[in-house]
Design an enzyme around this catalytic site. Sequence first.
Site, PDB file in Angstrom:
ATOM      1  N   ARG A   1      -4.968  10.103   1.712  1.00 37.01           N
ATOM      2  CA  ARG A   1      -4.112  11.274   1.825  1.00 37.01           C
ATOM      3  C   ARG A   1      -4.478  12.287   0.751  1.00 37.01           C
ATOM      4  O   ARG A   1      -5.136  11.978  -0.233  1.00 37.01           O
ATOM      5  CB  ARG A   1      -2.643  10.861   1.755  1.00 37.01           C
ATOM      6  CG  ARG A   1      -2.170  10.240   3.062  1.00 37.01           C
ATOM      7  CD  ARG A   1      -0.730   9.780   3.011  1.00 37.01           C
ATOM      8  NE  ARG A   1      -0.596   8.503   2.345  1.00 37.01           N
ATOM      9  CZ  ARG A   1       0.532   7.783   2.355  1.00 37.01           C
ATOM     10  NH1 ARG A   1       1.584   8.231   3.005  1.00 37.01           N
ATOM     11  NH2 ARG A   1       0.587   6.631   1.725  1.00 37.01           N
TER      12      ARG A   1
ATOM     13  N   TYR B   1      -0.072   6.758  15.580  1.00 34.69           N
ATOM     14  CA  TYR B   1       0.970   6.834  14.554  1.00 34.69           C
ATOM     15  C   TYR B   1       2.080   7.799  14.979  1.00 34.69           C
ATOM     16  O   TYR B   1       3.259   7.434  14.966  1.00 34.69           O
ATOM     17  CB  TYR B   1       0.350   7.296  13.245  1.00 34.69           C
ATOM     18  CG  TYR B   1       1.298   7.280  12.064  1.00 34.69           C
ATOM     19  CD1 TYR B   1       1.724   6.077  11.502  1.00 34.69           C
ATOM     20  CD2 TYR B   1       1.760   8.467  11.499  1.00 34.69           C
ATOM     21  CE1 TYR B   1       2.583   6.060  10.408  1.00 34.69           C
ATOM     22  CE2 TYR B   1       2.620   8.466  10.410  1.00 34.69           C
ATOM     23  CZ  TYR B   1       3.024   7.258   9.869  1.00 34.69           C
ATOM     24  OH  TYR B   1       3.877   7.242   8.788  1.00 34.69           O
TER      25      TYR B   1
ATOM     26  N   GLY C   1      -0.396  -3.252   1.526  1.00 33.66           N
ATOM     27  CA  GLY C   1       0.347  -3.646   0.338  1.00 33.66           C
ATOM     28  C   GLY C   1      -0.438  -4.643  -0.501  1.00 33.66           C
ATOM     29  O   GLY C   1      -1.448  -5.202  -0.058  1.00 33.66           O
TER      30      GLY C   1
ATOM     31  N   THR D   1       4.866  12.035   0.684  1.00 32.78           N
ATOM     32  CA  THR D   1       5.398  11.464  -0.544  1.00 32.78           C
ATOM     33  C   THR D   1       4.239  11.009  -1.426  1.00 32.78           C
ATOM     34  O   THR D   1       3.229  10.517  -0.926  1.00 32.78           O
ATOM     35  CB  THR D   1       6.334  10.288  -0.228  1.00 32.78           C
ATOM     36  OG1 THR D   1       7.343  10.724   0.694  1.00 32.78           O
ATOM     37  CG2 THR D   1       7.010   9.763  -1.473  1.00 32.78           C
TER      38      THR D   1
ATOM     39  N   ASP E   1       5.721  -8.593   4.439  1.00 27.49           N
ATOM     40  CA  ASP E   1       4.536  -7.733   4.455  1.00 27.49           C
ATOM     41  C   ASP E   1       3.324  -8.550   4.884  1.00 27.49           C
ATOM     42  O   ASP E   1       3.184  -9.717   4.495  1.00 27.49           O
ATOM     43  CB  ASP E   1       4.302  -7.149   3.058  1.00 27.49           C
ATOM     44  CG  ASP E   1       3.508  -5.855   3.086  1.00 27.49           C
ATOM     45  OD1 ASP E   1       2.356  -5.884   3.566  1.00 27.49           O
ATOM     46  OD2 ASP E   1       4.033  -4.824   2.626  1.00 27.49           O
TER      47      ASP E   1
ATOM     48  N   LEU F   1       9.776  -0.223   6.595  1.00 25.08           N
ATOM     49  CA  LEU F   1       8.716   0.629   6.078  1.00 25.08           C
ATOM     50  C   LEU F   1       7.343   0.088   6.481  1.00 25.08           C
ATOM     51  O   LEU F   1       6.329   0.454   5.889  1.00 25.08           O
ATOM     52  CB  LEU F   1       8.793   0.727   4.541  1.00 25.08           C
ATOM     53  CG  LEU F   1       9.803   1.708   3.942  1.00 25.08           C
ATOM     54  CD1 LEU F   1      11.232   1.273   4.201  1.00 25.08           C
ATOM     55  CD2 LEU F   1       9.587   1.845   2.442  1.00 25.08           C
TER      56      LEU F   1
END
Length: 348
Positions: free
Chosen positions: A202, A157, A48, A191, A43, A85
Site C-alpha cells: 500500500r 476484494y 499476520g 489506515t 488467524d 478483520l
Amino acid sequence: MNTFRQHSKTRSRAVLVAGGAGFLGSTLCERLIADGERVICLDNMQTGTTGNLAALAREPRFSLVEQDVCDPVPRSLEVDAVFNLACAASPPRYQADPVHTMMTCVMGTHHLLDHCAAHGARFVQASTSEVYGDPREHPQREDYWGHVNPIGPRACYDEGKRAAETLCFDYRRGKGGGGAVDVRVARIFNTYGPRMRPDDGRIVSNLICQALADQPLTIYGTGEQTRSFCYVDDMIEGLVRLMRVDPAPDGPVNLGNPGEFTILELAEMVLDLVETTSRVAHEPLPTDDPQRRRPDVSRAETHLGWRPTTPLSAGLPPTIDWFAGLVQHRRADRRAPVAEASALHGVA
C-alpha cells in the site's frame, strides 16, 4: 437476546478477533486485553505474524487459534463478541489468490455469523471503502451504492466485501437460519501505522520503505489522485466504539480520516521526514485505481461520538520509526521466537 453486556461478573467477556495477528487485528487484541476482555485470536497467518502478538505471549486472557475462516469455527469456542478483520487488505496480497480472497470475504463471514447466531454474540464486520469503487460521489457517504468493476482484478476484494455486507444485513434481519444477529459494519478507509508490513504494497508503506532504502518513490499515474489516511489508534478506537454502542447503527458506518491528500503530497511529506536521496518516479496507473477517496464521517460522529484526532503530520513519524527499526535490525521475518510462539497456541 444479545448477551454482550450481560456476562457473569466472575469472568471477562470472550471476544474473538478473526485476523487478529495482522496490523489492525493485533493492535485491537492489545486494546481489548487492556480493557479487561478475554481475547481469542483466530488467524491463518497469511498476512499476520506471531511477532505482532509477542506482547501477549504470556497473557493468560489471550489465546491463538491458527485456522482459516473459510473453515467453520469450532462450536466449542464460546464467545460474546466477534470482530471480523480476516482478509488480506493490500492489492498485491489479495490479488495473489483472488479466489481465496473472495471465499474469505463470503464463506469466512458466513461461518463467523453462524457462530454468532449459535452463541448470541455481537458481530462487527470490517468492511472497506473499496465498496465505493472509483466513486462518482465525493466525499463518500454510506448511502452511496458505489461504482465498482465486478470483473476487474480488484473485484475479488471489492465485490467480496460488498457480498459480506449483504450477508451481515441478511443475518441481522434473521435470514441466516439461526436467529437474528446483532451486526455492525465498519467501512474502513486507508489506515496506516506501526506493524504494517514492509511488503504490504500500500502507498504509505511503499513510499516510506523506498525512502529509507534511497530508492525512487513510485507514484502511479500523475499522483494527483487522493486518499484519506487514518492513524491506527484512531481506527481501533472507532471499531471498539462501534462494537460497544447501543443500539446498533441501522447501516454501515464510515471509519476514516476526512483529511484528503494527493499521493504527491504524501510523497513530499515522506521526503521531508526521511533523510534520503530518493526522488519521485512515475509508473502507469493500475487498473480500476480510484481517483478520489474521502469519507464523510458524520454518521460515526452522530452514533459513536467518534472522529479521528491524529493528523497525518503526527501519525507519519511513529510509522517511519517503525519501518526504520525493521531496516536497522534487518528483520526479514517478523515471526516471534519459538518459545514465545508456543505460548500463544491453545484456547483459553
